[in-house]
Design a protein around this motif. Structure first.
Motif, mmCIF file in Angstrom:
data_model
loop_
_atom_site.group_PDB
_atom_site.id
_atom_site.type_symbol
_atom_site.label_atom_id
_atom_site.label_comp_id
_atom_site.label_asym_id
_atom_site.label_seq_id
_atom_site.Cartn_x
_atom_site.Cartn_y
_atom_site.Cartn_z
ATOM 1 N N GLY A 90 0.791 -1.226 0.000
ATOM 2 C CA GLY A 90 0.000 0.000 0.000
ATOM 3 C C GLY A 90 0.819 1.269 0.000
ATOM 4 O O GLY A 90 0.256 2.356 0.095
ATOM 5 N N THR A 91 2.154 1.161 -0.107
ATOM 6 C CA THR A 91 2.948 2.392 -0.123
ATOM 7 C C THR A 91 3.242 2.802 -1.556
ATOM 8 O O THR A 91 3.055 2.014 -2.483
ATOM 9 N N ALA A 92 3.743 4.005 -1.707
ATOM 10 C CA ALA A 92 4.120 4.492 -3.035
ATOM 11 C C ALA A 92 5.588 4.238 -3.287
ATOM 12 O O ALA A 92 6.231 4.960 -4.034
ATOM 13 N N GLY A 93 6.131 3.195 -2.699
ATOM 14 C CA GLY A 93 7.478 2.751 -3.040
ATOM 15 C C GLY A 93 8.564 3.323 -2.156
ATOM 16 O O GLY A 93 8.442 4.408 -1.606
ATOM 17 N N ILE A 94 9.640 2.553 -2.033
ATOM 18 C CA ILE A 94 10.827 3.061 -1.331
ATOM 19 C C ILE A 94 11.998 2.997 -2.291
ATOM 20 O O ILE A 94 11.974 2.180 -3.212
ATOM 21 N N ALA A 110 11.876 6.312 0.108
ATOM 22 C CA ALA A 110 10.745 7.219 0.281
ATOM 23 C C ALA A 110 11.054 8.580 -0.306
ATOM 24 O O ALA A 110 12.123 9.133 -0.113
ATOM 25 N N ARG A 111 10.039 9.088 -1.051
ATOM 26 C CA ARG A 111 10.249 10.436 -1.582
ATOM 27 C C ARG A 111 9.258 11.395 -0.974
ATOM 28 O O ARG A 111 9.422 12.579 -1.004
ATOM 29 N N TYR A 112 8.175 10.867 -0.514
ATOM 30 C CA TYR A 112 7.016 11.714 -0.241
ATOM 31 C C TYR A 112 6.057 10.884 0.575
ATOM 32 O O TYR A 112 5.692 9.811 0.186
ATOM 33 N N GLY A 113 5.667 11.342 1.742
ATOM 34 C CA GLY A 113 4.570 10.648 2.407
ATOM 35 C C GLY A 113 4.980 9.831 3.606
ATOM 36 O O GLY A 113 6.061 9.245 3.667
ATOM 37 N N GLY A 114 4.052 9.768 4.564
ATOM 38 C CA GLY A 114 4.301 9.106 5.826
ATOM 39 C C GLY A 114 4.480 7.614 5.690
ATOM 40 O O GLY A 114 5.400 7.027 6.273
ATOM 41 N N PHE A 115 3.611 6.975 4.899
ATOM 42 C CA PHE A 115 3.694 5.524 4.780
ATOM 43 C C PHE A 115 5.002 5.089 4.151
ATOM 44 O O PHE A 115 5.574 4.059 4.514
ATOM 45 N N GLU A 116 5.481 5.875 3.194
ATOM 46 C CA GLU A 116 6.713 5.495 2.503
ATOM 47 C C GLU A 116 7.906 5.590 3.445
ATOM 48 O O GLU A 116 8.758 4.712 3.477
ATOM 49 N N THR A 117 7.942 6.698 4.207
ATOM 50 C CA THR A 117 9.032 6.845 5.174
ATOM 51 C C THR A 117 8.969 5.714 6.188
ATOM 52 O O THR A 117 9.991 5.141 6.583
ATOM 53 N N LEU A 118 7.735 5.385 6.605
ATOM 54 C CA LEU A 118 7.560 4.286 7.560
ATOM 55 C C LEU A 118 8.118 2.998 6.990
ATOM 56 O O LEU A 118 8.873 2.274 7.661
ATOM 57 N N ALA A 119 7.762 2.696 5.754
ATOM 58 C CA ALA A 119 8.232 1.458 5.139
ATOM 59 C C ALA A 119 9.750 1.426 5.087
ATOM 60 O O ALA A 119 10.403 0.429 5.434
ATOM 61 N N GLU A 120 10.333 2.554 4.666
ATOM 62 C CA GLU A 120 11.787 2.600 4.555
ATOM 63 C C GLU A 120 12.448 2.387 5.908
ATOM 64 O O GLU A 120 13.399 1.625 6.050
ATOM 65 N N GLN A 121 11.913 3.051 6.932
ATOM 66 C CA GLN A 121 12.522 2.932 8.249
ATOM 67 C C GLN A 121 12.345 1.535 8.833
ATOM 68 O O GLN A 121 13.232 1.021 9.517
ATOM 69 N N LEU A 122 11.192 0.912 8.550
ATOM 70 C CA LEU A 122 11.002 -0.453 9.040
ATOM 71 C C LEU A 122 12.028 -1.385 8.399
ATOM 72 O O LEU A 122 12.576 -2.286 9.054
ATOM 73 N N VAL A 123 12.292 -1.144 7.122
ATOM 74 C CA VAL A 123 13.301 -1.970 6.455
ATOM 75 C C VAL A 123 14.667 -1.775 7.105
ATOM 76 O O VAL A 123 15.400 -2.722 7.383
ATOM 77 N N THR A 132 9.408 -7.760 2.127
ATOM 78 C CA THR A 132 9.161 -7.427 0.720
ATOM 79 C C THR A 132 8.298 -6.174 0.693
ATOM 80 O O THR A 132 7.312 -6.094 1.412
ATOM 81 N N VAL A 133 8.683 -5.209 -0.130
ATOM 82 C CA VAL A 133 7.874 -3.997 -0.246
ATOM 83 C C VAL A 133 7.333 -3.895 -1.670
ATOM 84 O O VAL A 133 8.079 -4.047 -2.631
ATOM 85 N N TYR A 134 6.027 -3.631 -1.787
ATOM 86 C CA TYR A 134 5.431 -3.492 -3.115
ATOM 87 C C TYR A 134 5.428 -2.037 -3.529
ATOM 88 O O TYR A 134 5.062 -1.162 -2.750
ATOM 89 N N CYS A 135 5.854 -1.783 -4.768
ATOM 90 C CA CYS A 135 6.003 -0.402 -5.239
ATOM 91 C C CYS A 135 5.251 -0.197 -6.553
ATOM 92 O O CYS A 135 5.059 -1.143 -7.309
ATOM 93 N N PRO A 136 4.852 1.036 -6.815
ATOM 94 C CA PRO A 136 4.168 1.304 -8.083
ATOM 95 C C PRO A 136 5.175 1.493 -9.202
ATOM 96 O O PRO A 136 6.056 2.347 -9.110
#
Lengths: 404, 361
Positions: free
Chosen positions: A11-15, A17-30, A40-44
């Motif tokens: 559900g994120t816009a990819g890592i 992260a360029r923009y957005g809370g969820f993306e930063t969250l995903a990157e930091q969790l990684v 595994t992270v799903y990206c557009p």
């Protein structure tokens, strides 16, 4: 311990992260949990060019889908990611409720664990039309009812889910320690001349819910105080009309989005006040980042902001309030406010804390613990028994979400 | 052909004038007759309104038939229909005036339906629904009586906001009229057209804010008329037209779908909630629209729009699927619309709740 448990972040816009809370969250969790779990992270796909599409980021695998992550396409984007993840992950961390219609089937037919993060109360937002609102409202219900754990990023949202779904959400906020206190160099001061003097700062998406018009209105009446605001002005009718109306003022500096983290931190970190107009959406990443940098906060008076700042910031409801507070508060008081914000942020809003909470939640979900009900177990004990133990006062406990 | 046009014009003219006169007269004296609907707890209107629309419609229709000598024809060819309509008319007006016990009203409805069934107008086949085609006589009787009574009551229940029953009646009656002309049922055709005229005049005083209501006298008769006409047309069509080219077969259920599905849904909801299906509540389709903040006019137009949409969908789909699945599709479409409406109402209530929670705790 055989192999690492696999987590899919959907559900994120990819890592990166360029923009957005969820993306930063995903990157930091990684970054934080990449050693413990196979992520595994799903990206557009459309957001990255062919060269930019890496197959992995640090220790995480990246999978690309040929769909956009936002807007109407988010429904197939999330749904397909969930379907793919069912075959390759143990725990699905779904950020946002677009794909929630699949969750009843996942819970029924598979043994994969689902953690859903409800991103604020999406269906309430004015930007959606009736059909979208209905879908999101129903999807939120599906998400909470059919996930093994749901996450709210704010206590006020936990109150809402307790009232509506009678189950307890887990509160996990956002981290802010990816921001850095940057001292401006001469080159910075050349590029941004306003760095020479004190200025108030605001960065956000340009939407009516962020009360940008109130802030601009207030500063238009205070020519002695400078305001620097960064946002996507050209993206909407609301934004472009405000831009036209207020860019002429000498003390109001309106800028387009700055994507370079360092530049953003320079501008943000050296303001003397952070103005936060958000009226929706739980804990806002921009607010916690400002708090982490030790900026005094003047926030819109709504339950979410009060919770994020623990009631210790300054709050406004109208443009007149903004003007009154800025005009009448001494700098020393503001500085103290800033220290308090910094203390809160360093205690609660670091990625280490956040990642640890996610880790605990994943472990909890893997160990099959169900959702915590909102009514306390005392409520199940019959009244006569309580009375016989002289504990009759526990008969009708006040639920935590009823504030007196 | 020419004489037919002449007949129709004459009948409509007469029915409209007679109907209009009846409305004007009855409005004035309705209080003395006692036919007034006072506002109450589960009623939607705020002022007392004369319940004379039914009388006006019947008067207009009879006048139209008499002037064109079709009254005799009607009594000769479709006596059960005429008799049933008149009997239900009397029942309905009596109920409006004296509040007859529901069981007596139901008995009379069953009686009228039985009369029609006995006269030969029966549903003879299920056309493939649940795999059944032709039925035996007892089955035909039971099904016919149940369907006629059900449709009559469904139409009675849908008379809930200004202009709705009248609007749906005009749509249905005109469509039935077209079908009856196509199937060469000229007596029925003239009857339906005449009634259309009378309903039209009635509607002029019934749109929001309504100055008259049609009451049970009107809605029972109209519902009965639509049900019987529909059954008759489907039966006639079955004799002369191939199933694939059938039009009445698909259009009659389509036009009756909305009131019938709505009543079924309301009964089911009441049963599921543990109460009796006949207890009064505000869960009909028009209540849902009002709950969303629609005005009477908007709600009526939207529901009539949905009616037309269902008919169009049925026409389209019938080319591609057989009868059974067409019915299933329409039921699903209707239920989808209702869940959407109920969901949006719930959403609005929650928005209010959250707004309260968000204000400073």
């Amino acid at each position: 311990m055989s192999r690492k448990k696999r987590i899919a972040i959907i559900g994120t816009a990819g890592i990166p992260a360029r923009y957005g809370g969820f993306e930063t969250l995903a990157e930091q969790l990684v970054r934080q949990l990449g050693d413990k779990y196979a992520i595994t992270v799903y990206c557009p796909g459309p957001k990255y060019t062919k060269e930019e599409r890496k197959t992995s980021f640090q220790s995480a695998r990246l999978k690309y889908l040929p769909l956009q992550a936002n807007g109407l396409q988010s429904i197939p984007y999330d749904s397909l990611s969930i379907l793919h993840a069912l075959f390759s992950a143990d725990v699905l961390l779904v950020l946002g409720v677009a794909g929630a219609w699949l969750l009843p089937f996942v819970k029924l037919f598979t043994r994969k664990k689902i953690i859903v993060s409800i991103d604020g109360i999406e269906w309430k937002r004015a930007k959606w039309n009736r059909l979208a609102k209905c879908y999101l409202w129903w999807a939120e219900k599906m998400a909470v009812k059919y996930s093994h754990a749901d996450i709210s990023d704010n206590e006020s949202i936990q109150d809402y889910t307790a009232v509506r779904y009678t189950s307890l959400s887990h509160i996990i906020e956002y981290g802010a320690d990816h921001t850095v206190q940057v001292t401006p160099t001469a080159k910075d001061k050349e590029e941004y001349p306003f760095l020479h003097k004190p200025y108030a700062f605001k960065v956000c998406r340009i939407e009516p819910e962020n009360n940008i018009h109130l802030v601009l209105e207030a500063f238009a009446t205070m020519p002695g105080y400078t305001l620097v605001m960064i946002g996507n002005w050209k993206n909407s009718e609301y934004g472009s009309s405000l831009y036209l109306q207020y860019s002429g003022y000498n003390n109001i500096i309106l800028m387009d989005p700055v994507y370079d983290q360092r530049k953003l931190d320079v501008i943000r970190g050296n303001a003397y006040l952070y103005v936060h107009g958000h009226s929706a959406g739980g804990t806002n990443p921009s607010l916690v980042e400002a708090m982490y940098l030790g900026l005094p906060v003047l926030a819109f008076d709504v339950s979410y902001n009060r919770t994020t700042t623990e009631g210790k910031a300054c709050y406004f409801k109208t443009a007149a309030d903004i003007a009154a507070i800025i005009g009448n508060t001494r700098l020393a008081v503001l500085r103290e406010n800033g220290f308090r914000m910094k203390e809160i942020a360093h205690r609660r809003y670091t990625w280490e804390v956040v990642a640890r909470k996610y880790d605990e939640l994943v472990q909890r979900v893997l160990n099959n613990k169900g959702k915590i009900p909102v009514t306390p177990s005392v409520a199940t004990i019959p009244a006569e028994q309580l009375i016989s133990y002289e504990l009759a006062h526990l008969q009708a406990p006040t639920p935590f979400y009823e504030k007196r | 052909m020419n004489s037919m046009i002449y007949t129709i014009l004459q009948a409509m003219f007469a029915s409209m004038i007679a109907g209009g006169l009846a409305i004007a007269l009855l409005r004035k004296y309705s209080r003395y007759i006692g036919l007034i609907d006072k506002p109450g707890k589960r009623k939607v209107h705020q002022q007392p309104v004369p319940v004379v629309g039914g009388i006006a419609i019947i008067t207009g229709t009879i006048a139209g038939l008499l002037t064109t000598h079709h009254a005799n024809l009607l009594l000769q060819t479709l006596p059960a229909l005429a008799g049933g309509c008149l009997l239900l008319f009397v029942t309905g007006v009596s109920d409006d005036r004296f509040n007859i016990k529901p069981r007596y009203r139901l008995l009379l409805q069953l009686g009228c339906a039985a009369l029609v069934a006995a006269s030969g107008i029966r549903i003879t086949s299920l056309f493939g629904v649940l795999g059944i085609d032709e039925m035996n006589t007892i089955g035909q009787y039971i099904l016919t009586i149940v369907v006629i009574t059900g449709v009559t009551n469904a139409f009675n229940l849908i008379d809930g906001i200004d202009g709705l029953a009248g609007g749906l009646a005009i749509i249905n009656l005109s469509l039935l009229a077209v079908l009856s002309y196509w199937l060469q049922q000229y007596v029925l055709f003239v009857l339906l057209i005449t009634t259309c005229g009378a309903v039209f005049i009635f509607l002029r005083s019934n749109v929001h804010p309504a100055r008259i209501f049609m009451g049970d006298g009107g809605s029972l008769v109209l519902g009965f008329l639509m049900a019987v006409a529909g059954i008759l047309l489907v039966k006639e069509e079955q004799l002369y037209v191939r199933r694939e080219d059938a039009r009445a077969l698909v259009l009659v259920p389509a036009m009756l779908a909305l009131p019938v599905f709505d009543s079924l849904r309301v009964y089911a909801g009441r049963l599921l909630r543990g109460g009796s299906p006949f207890q009064a509540d505000k869960t009909h389709l028009h209540h849902l629209f009002l709950g969303l903040g629609f005005t009477h006019r908007k709600a009526t137009m939207t529901i009539c729009g949905i009616q037309v949409l269902l008919i169009l969908i049925a026409m389209l789909v019938f080319r591609m699927m057989d009868f059974q699945w067409t019915m299933v599709l329409m039921a699903s479409a209707y239920l989808l619309i209702c869940s959407f409406l109920k969901g949006y109402i719930s959403l609005q209530k929650w928005t209010q709740t959250i707004r309260k929670m968000e204000g400073v705790n």
